[in-house]
Enzyme design. Sequence first.
Site, PDB file in Angstrom:
ATOM      1  CG  ASP A   1      -2.010   1.079   1.066  1.00 36.90           C
ATOM      2  OD1 ASP A   1      -2.740   1.033   0.054  1.00 36.90           O
ATOM      3  OD2 ASP A   1      -2.132   1.952   1.934  1.00 36.90           O
TER       4      ASP A   1
ATOM      5  CG  HIS B   1       6.682   4.725  -3.709  1.00 35.84           C
ATOM      6  ND1 HIS B   1       6.767   5.161  -5.016  1.00 35.84           N
ATOM      7  CD2 HIS B   1       5.374   4.445  -3.506  1.00 35.84           C
ATOM      8  CE1 HIS B   1       5.562   5.155  -5.567  1.00 35.84           C
ATOM      9  NE2 HIS B   1       4.706   4.713  -4.669  1.00 35.84           N
ATOM     10  NE  ARG B   2       3.662  -0.857  -5.858  1.00 33.21           N
ATOM     11  CZ  ARG B   2       3.287   0.085  -6.738  1.00 33.21           C
ATOM     12  NH1 ARG B   2       3.926   0.232  -7.882  1.00 33.21           N
ATOM     13  NH2 ARG B   2       2.260   0.859  -6.469  1.00 33.21           N
TER      14      ARG B   2
END
Lengths: 201, 201
Positions: free
Chosen positions: B70, B181-182
Amino acid sequence: MRDLLLATTNPGKIKEVSVILANIPLRLRTPADFGLNLSVVEDSESYAGNAYLKASAYAAATGLPSLADDSGLEVQALGGAPGVHSHRFSPLPSATDHDRCQYLLKQLSAYPRPWKARFICAVLVCGISGELLRAWGECPGEIIPEFRGENGFGYDPIFLLEGQNKTMAELNDFDKNQLSHRARALQSALPALNLFARGII
Amino acid sequence: MRDLLLATTNPGKIKEVSVILANIPLRLRTPADFGLNLSVVEDSESYAGNAYLKASAYAAATGLPSLADDSGLEVQALGGAPGVHSHRFSPLPSATDHDRCQYLLKQLSAYPRPWKARFICAVLVCGISGELLRAWGECPGEIIPEFRGENGFGYDPIFLLEGQNKTMAELNDFDKNQLSHRARALQSALPALNLFARGII
């Protein structure tokens, strides 16, 4: 600067963690700062579960985010035993580290060498509303039938590191902070600990 | 080889995760392999909480360990908003990505530039008996008032990466798999995913 409580009363572990986290802008606190020494029953069947029990107990007692670890030795010939039961692996009621090593060697004597093994470590940080981060480290090696080295504790003197001609108990502090299962777990937690230090998680 | 279910039906995300995990000996499965498309209510107030809701729902439905993420955009001038509400950040009932970007730019127009921001991502793996690993990634940058680039989704076209003269939507797949970011969250999970692949955690 944000506080992080090291959820352990083991001075060696406090020193080790402090050195590895030296470059993270956190104020490290210890249970002694609060006159605390909680008796946490570590009865989970997983490393992370036991680390959670410790970290969450200290977080609840102090209101501070708390870091705990749990580790174990897994011996291939014994199907991964003693594993999560490493600290209690002996039929003697008040066994010493030396007793546990002797007991392990007795179990292994029926099996051909090499006795492949690994140390595993889970590191967890809990805040008062739950888990914040979780990381893992591994150190591969083998069990040897003689005791070597004076550092460390537990099974360290009979655990020969893979690719090194040294037992865990023969490593100096600097090498241990690079190679040990706990060091590797903490190193892999550094990106998340940096976010934690900056208040992002 | 151990199975890992990617708890998402987003084809772009499946591709991105598959590339980053390419060297881990895991058989990656998708919800489509099971004819599944769960409607998970992501109402947690934390990224990790929402990732847990997704991963645990897919683990329960398939019996397989499941990986979910998320993420959100945090804008400094807005005190970290939209954050965990990034996907729902618009007064319009059926807002598109473009609507949400326009709405964010309207909020920001009252503040002086640069509009510092960061993307944050939490990655979690859950087995049927609970969480197995958790990792974090961050990508710093700033919001810019023009739309640049065609790749990605969400706020990507108005997010300029720090140290790059590119928006997230201008990155090619290769660069995105290093910088996003992932990608950073998945990279910091690689040591733990290796242990998972070998059945150790």
